[in-house]
Design an enzyme around this catalytic site. Structure first.
Site, mmCIF file in Angstrom:
data_model
loop_
_atom_site.group_PDB
_atom_site.id
_atom_site.type_symbol
_atom_site.label_atom_id
_atom_site.label_comp_id
_atom_site.label_asym_id
_atom_site.label_seq_id
_atom_site.Cartn_x
_atom_site.Cartn_y
_atom_site.Cartn_z
ATOM 1 N N HIS A 79 -9.222 -5.962 2.084
ATOM 2 C CA HIS A 79 -7.827 -6.256 2.442
ATOM 3 C C HIS A 79 -7.741 -7.692 2.934
ATOM 4 O O HIS A 79 -8.652 -8.176 3.595
ATOM 5 C CB HIS A 79 -7.376 -5.277 3.542
ATOM 6 C CG HIS A 79 -5.891 -5.286 3.801
ATOM 7 N ND1 HIS A 79 -5.256 -6.348 4.412
ATOM 8 C CD2 HIS A 79 -4.934 -4.380 3.521
ATOM 9 C CE1 HIS A 79 -3.967 -6.080 4.494
ATOM 10 N NE2 HIS A 79 -3.741 -4.895 3.960
ATOM 11 N N THR A 96 0.823 -1.210 0.000
ATOM 12 C CA THR A 96 0.000 0.000 0.000
ATOM 13 C C THR A 96 0.858 1.262 0.000
ATOM 14 O O THR A 96 0.633 2.184 -0.793
ATOM 15 C CB THR A 96 -0.903 0.014 1.239
ATOM 16 O OG1 THR A 96 -1.689 -1.186 1.257
ATOM 17 C CG2 THR A 96 -1.801 1.227 1.254
HETATM 18 MN MN MN Z 1 -2.998 -2.098 0.085
#
Ligand code: MN
Length: 646
Positions: free
Chosen positions: A416, A300
């Protein structure tokens, strides 16, 4: 047991420990690590590579005497096992190996506790069977041990043999993969050729070298990079240059989104009906189906880093965590200096995650709406933090109050790993691949799609949709190679290394007020976003250091490098040392004429980017179009709703 009569000598214990640790390493190679081992030479290397370091380390303890020596060998073997097992657990989660840099990110692993604990498997006890047996013998069966003094004259021979074996291993590895140690960015290659133990040593040396690099760097290093990026830069497209000048920019980060979901049906139902609509070209969006993520271990954070700096993440660890105090010339600061933008990031997790509160100050981000700005009551949480629907609802209110023009970045969270969702939030049935990660992914992706639709409707209601630039992108893959079997079931086709590369498409959607939408099949990556946006704003980019090129430029450079040194072009891809045709993913029979140049460019891009970051080269740059950011001027106050995380 014959051990009663013939006692276990120190040397025998040494040999047995070397063999059991090696056996466990083989076990991990074939059961837990997917290394892509092919052919006789690679298999030979694999057989050979664990011994040298295990034997060398454990042989040191042969110099000791009696009970102590047995214990030292035991502890040495246990520590090697521990290192191996830590890599196994880490690999299941990140599809990568532990590095010293990632150890600096332990804070993140802690807050991902749920995800990590999902990485344990029932057969993991196999890694510790020998440990338990040895411990039992050392504590309860000391009489089995032969504690007589062991002749030490063999020890140097064993050590020399270990070192010789290491060099033989290296020679084999270099012949199969030239420039292994100098030009390899892919940890899987390194482990495949050197084994996990030598890899750790290699990584330690690399880490020390990188730390020295900053001390030794100077202006000349910067000049070299600038000369390179200047010749890469492309002229803007006149039709788009300045088309979005001083418009608000809303940048939406779709966690773990991969474009195989677009128009994908599960049980006859579209998984992402809203994004499908945005991908037609009829909703005002330019959709880039051939847009790839370029992230490494920083996941990320790497995607954020690359989008806002047009540099790549580091080969080891996360630039956010490791180089958060560097000097940067990031997009938010440029937009502020050139056109008076205010910038903000919104995210339903706490500000210290990924070291964001540090690095954002160096990017010149004005405001950080972290979890303390949101209602983090238990019922609003899922997986790592705030549910996307709650997040978007509150964010839209904050957005409406931002000082215009603004550049705002919204980071979603629900989609996620390990892709869990409470039943009341699920609106599509899971597929039935038998893999909870892949099955859950379909459900959380649907949830993300619905969240995005609700957010777009909010923006329309608040009157900030039509006249804003909207950028949407997936940050990195959500489904790693460890789930290829389930993915084959879901997609109905074989996941070869070339196909897996295709799955690294994470998509880019761009709405420019006053411009038509379309499906643009240009090949591109996250590094290309910053130059594209600057040109849309009508900002001259000749003095900015960027690795990517403008997506809308007629000369856009469509070699897309990945962090591991592989790359893709519109015609072919280079994966794992082989070239595949994009049309059918078959290996090409003849090397394309532009291959060498493109390979060289991909490597150069990564090397130059690493130099900039490791050498902190932008501190030397007196850019006529940029005033250095003063990080001390930025402070992210906690919001009204939450306690700061302890
Ligand atoms: Mn991510």
């Amino acid at each position: 047991m014959s051990l009663h009569k013939k006692k276990l000598t120190l040397f025998a214990f040494f040999i047995i420990t070397v063999l059991t640790v090696t056996a466990k390493t083989y076990f991990s190679y074939y059961v837990d690590f997917s290394l892509g081992v092919k052919g006789l030479v690679q298999n030979l290397i694999l057989l050979m590579n664990p011994y040298s370091l295990i034997a060398l380390v454990l042989s040191i303890f042969l110099f000791f005497k009696g009970k102590k020596a047995f214990w030292f060998i035991f502890i040495g073997g246990f520590l090697l096992t521990f290192l191996l097992y830590a890599n196994v657990v880490y690999f299941r989660f990140f599809s990568d190996f532990l590095t010293f840099s990632t150890l600096n990110q332990v804070g993140n692993v802690e807050s991902m506790g749920g995800a990590v604990s999902a990485s344990f498997k029932w057969y993991d006890f196999a890694y510790f069977i020998d440990t338990i047996i040895y411990l039992f013998i050392l504590i309860f069966k000391q009489k089995w041990l032969d504690k007589r003094v062991f002749s030490k004259k063999f020890v140097p021979v064993i050590m020399a043999a270990s070192v010789a074996l290491f060099f033989l291993n290296l020679a084999f590895a270099e012949s199969d993969r030239p420039e292994l140690l100098t030009r390899t960015f892919d940890h899987k290659y390194l482990v495949k050729y050197l084994g996990p133990y030598n890899f750790t040593v290699y990584d330690g040396v690399k880490t020390i070298q990188n730390n020295q690099q900053k001390a030794l760097a100077n202006e000349d290093d910067l000049t070299k990079v600038l000369n390179y990026t200047k010749q890469k830069r492309t002229e803007p497209n006149k039709e788009y240059f300045g088309a979005a000048k001083k418009k608000n920019v809303i940048k939406i980060h779709l966690e773990s989104f991969q474009t195989f979901l677009i128009n994908k049906k599960v049980n006859g139902e579209e998984v992402t009906p809203f994004l499908n609509k945005l991908s037609t070209g009829n909703e005002g969006y330019r959709y880039y189906p051939n847009f790839f993520h370029q992230t490494g271990q920083g996941k990320t954070s790497d995607s954020e880093f690359t989008m806002d700096n047009s540099l790549y993440g580091l080969p080891q660890g996360s630039a956010f965590s490791l180089k958060g105090d560097n000097t940067y010339q990031a997009l938010p600061a440029i937009l502020h200096q050139q056109q008076g933008y205010t910038s903000s990031v919104m995210h339903g997790d706490y500000k210290t995650f990924w070291n964001r509160d540090q690095v954002y100050r160096h990017f010149g981000i004005d405001k950080f709406y972290d979890a303390t700005y949101y209602d983090m009551s238990e019922e609003n949480l899922e997986n790592l933090g705030l549910k996307d629907k709650e997040f978007f609802k509150e964010s839209a209110n904050y957005l409406a109050k931002e000082k215009e023009p603004f550049y705002s970045h919204l980071i979603t969270l629900t989609n996620h790993y390990p892709f869990t969702l409470s039943p009341e939030d699920a609106s599509i049935d899971k597929p039935n691949t038998g893999d909870s990660t892949v099955d859950g992914y379909v459900q959380t992706a649907r949830y993300l799609d619905e969240s995005l639709e609700e957010f777009v409707n909010e923006l329309k209601e608040k009157g900030i949709y039509d006249d804003s630039v909207i950028m949407i992108y997936g940050d990195h893959y959500g489904i790693s190679e460890n789930h290829n079997k389930a993915m084959e079931k879901l997609l109905g086709e074989e996941i070869t290394p070339a196909k897996f590369t295709d799955l690294n498409r994470t998509g880019f959607w761009l709405k420019i007020p006053g411009k038509e939408g379309t499906v643009d099949k240009t090949y591109a990556g996250q590094a290309d976003v910053m130059p594209t946006l600057l040109h849309l704003m009508g900002i001259d980019t000749k003095n900015y250091l960027m690795m990517g090129t403008d997506l809308l430029s007629k000369d856009h450079n469509d070699t897309v490098p990945f962090r591991n040194g592989d790359f893709v072009t519109k015609d072919y891809k280079y994966v794992n040392g082989r070239i595949y045709d994009n049309k059918n993913n078959e290996p090409v029979t003849e090397k394309p004429s532009d291959f060498d140049a493109r390979k060289q460019q991909a490597e150069k891009d990564l090397e130059m980017s690493d130099d900039v970051i490791n050498g902190d080269l932008l501190r030397f740059y007196d850019n006529p179009d940029f005033d250095k950011v003063k990080p001390s001027q930025y402070k992210y106050e906690p919001g009204p709703k939450g306690q700061e995380k302890k």
